[in-house]
Enzyme design. Structure first.
Site: not given
Length: 351
Positions: A43, A48, A162
Site C-alpha cells: 500500500v 525507508f 520531514d
C-alpha cells in the site's frame, strides 16, 4: 505475542532516561506474515521501506512497514522511530502498535489509515475534487496541533524534519496523523537549534537556513508546514519537474496582487466569499511560515492562534532578494529527479 517493554527488548544497551514509555507488542515474524498474507498487499513505499496492509486475528487492520535494506543507517532510523514514538501519544500522530525484529529484518506495525496519505488525496484530480475547504482547513489545523504537541507539549521538544503531505495519513474521517519519524530528533529544553552532520528531508520542503547552516530547529518544521499548506490549497507539487518551486509561484502571485490564483480552480469556483477570504488568510500565514529567515517565522502556537482568531492582524510577508536555496546550493543530486516524493540526505560540507 507478549506485551514487552521497548527498552528491555530493543535497547538493553541504552540507559533508561524516562519511565514514561508506552508498552506495545513485539510481533514475531510468522504473525506478521500471516497478518499480511505473506506481504501480498503493498500500500506504500518510501525511502525507508515498503508498507503492507494486514489484519490481525482479532480483526484489527494494520499497516506494516518493512525496512527495505539492512544497514547501520536504516537500523539507526528504525531505533530512532521506536524510541521517539514510545514516548508520544496524540490524536494527530500515528499510533504505533508494535514492532518485529528478526536477524536483518526490521518491521514497525501501525494502525491502518484507510484514506492513505494526504499527497495521494490532493494530487489525484478525482479524489482532490472531494475535498472542500472545510475538510482542508480541518486537515491543516490537525497537522498544526500535532506539531504543537511535538514542539511544545510532549516534553521532548521533537523536530520531525520531514513534514510533507506524504507523511500525513488520513483516517476514515479524514483526520490527519503525522507519520515518518525515522529522521526526527529531540531537542533540549530551551534549545533554539541543534547542529547536524547531514541534511535530511525532502526537496521542496527543506528549510533554507537548515541547508545553509546545518542547524535544525522547530522552525524547520514550520517551514515545511507552510509548504504543505500551499500544496493543499493549490493542489500543486512543491517542486515541479521543470525546476520551478511552489513557493516561487505563490510569491509571484502575491506580489502581483493575485493570491486568489493560488487556490485550486475547483475550490475557487465552489466556495463562498467568506471561505475564499479564509483561504487567502491561510495563504498569508503559509507565506509567513516559509520566510527564509527562521527568526521571523512564527512558532506553531502562534500559527494556531492566527487560524482561530480571524480578527488578529497578520504581519506582511517578507521576501528576500535571494533565489530559493535549492537553486543556490550545489546538491549532489538533481531536485528534478526527486521532486518532493522521497527523503534525501546530503552531508554538510565543511565551512
Amino acid at each position: 505475542m507478549a506485551v514487552t517493554s521497548l527498552l528491555d527488548t530493543v535497547f538493553r544497551r541504552r540507559k533508561k532516561k524516562s519511565t514514561e514509555f508506552i508498552s506495545f507488542f513485539e510481533f514475531d515474524l510468522d504473525t506478521i506474515k500471516a497478518a499480511t498474507n505473506d506481504f501480498s498487499e503493498l500500500v506504500g513505499r518510501g525511502g525507508f521501506g515498503f508498507v503492507y496492509k494486514g489484519r490481525l486475528q482479532n480483526g484489527q487492520e494494520i499497516a506494516v512497514k518493512i525496512l527495505s535494506t539492512s544497514s547501520i543507517r536504516t537500523e539507526r532510523q528504525f531505533h530512532n522511530e521506536l524510541i521517539i514514538l514510545s514516548k508520544l501519544k496524540h490524536k494527530n500522530l500515528i499510533n504505533l502498535l508494535g514492532f518485529c525484529t528478526k536477524r536483518d529484518q526490521h518491521g514497525l506495525v501501525y494502525e491502518f489509515m484507510p484514506n492513505s496519505s494526504l499527497d495521494c488525496f490532493i494530487l489525484d484530480p478525482h479524489r482532490a475534487a472531494q475535498l472542500n475547504w472545510e475538510m482542508c482547513r480541518n486537515i491543516i489545523d490537525g497537522i498544526a496541533r500535532g506539531l504543537r504537541y511535538l514542539h511544545e507539549e510532549s516534553g521532548l521538544w521533537v523536530v520531525h524534519r520531514d513534514i510533507k503531505p506524504g507523511n500525513i495519513l488520513l483516517d476514515s474521517d479524514l483526520k490527519p496523523k503525522i507519520v515518518g519519524f525515522e529522521l526526527a530528533r529531540t531537542m533540549q529544553q530551551g534549545e533554539n537549534a541543534a547542529e547536524t552532520t547531514e541534511i535530511v528531508g525532502t526537496v521542496g520542503y527543506l528549510d533554507p537556513e537548515y541547508i545553509r547552516s546545518g542547524r535544525v530547529s522547530v522552525k524547520s518544521d514550520v517551514y515545511a508546514f507552510g509548504v504543505t499548506i500551499l500544496t493543499i490549497i493549490s493542489r500543486r507539487k512543491a517542486w515541479s519537474v521543470d525546476g520551478d518551486s511552489l513557493i516561487k509561484y505563490v510569491r509571484r502571485c502575491w506580489n502581483r496582487g493575485e493570491a486568489i490564483d493560488v487556490i485550486h480552480e475547483v475550490m475557487r469556483e465552489e466556495e463562498r466569499e467568506y471561505s475564499i477570504s479564509e483561504i487567502l488568510r491561510y495563504i498569508h500565514i503559509a507565506l509567513l511560515c516559509v520566510d527564509e529567515n527562521a527568526e521571523r517565522r512564527p512558532n506553531i502556537d502562534k500559527v494556531l492562534h492566527w487560524f482561530s482568531c480571524f480578527s488578529t492582524p497578520l504581519p506582511d510577508p517578507t521576501f528576500g532578494n535571494r533565489f530559493l536555496v535549492e537553486e543556490e546550493t550545489n546538491w549532489p543530486w538533481s531536485p528534478s529527479l526527486s521532486p518532493g516524493h522521497s527523503s534525501v540526505t546530503s552531508p554538510i560540507s565543511s565551512r
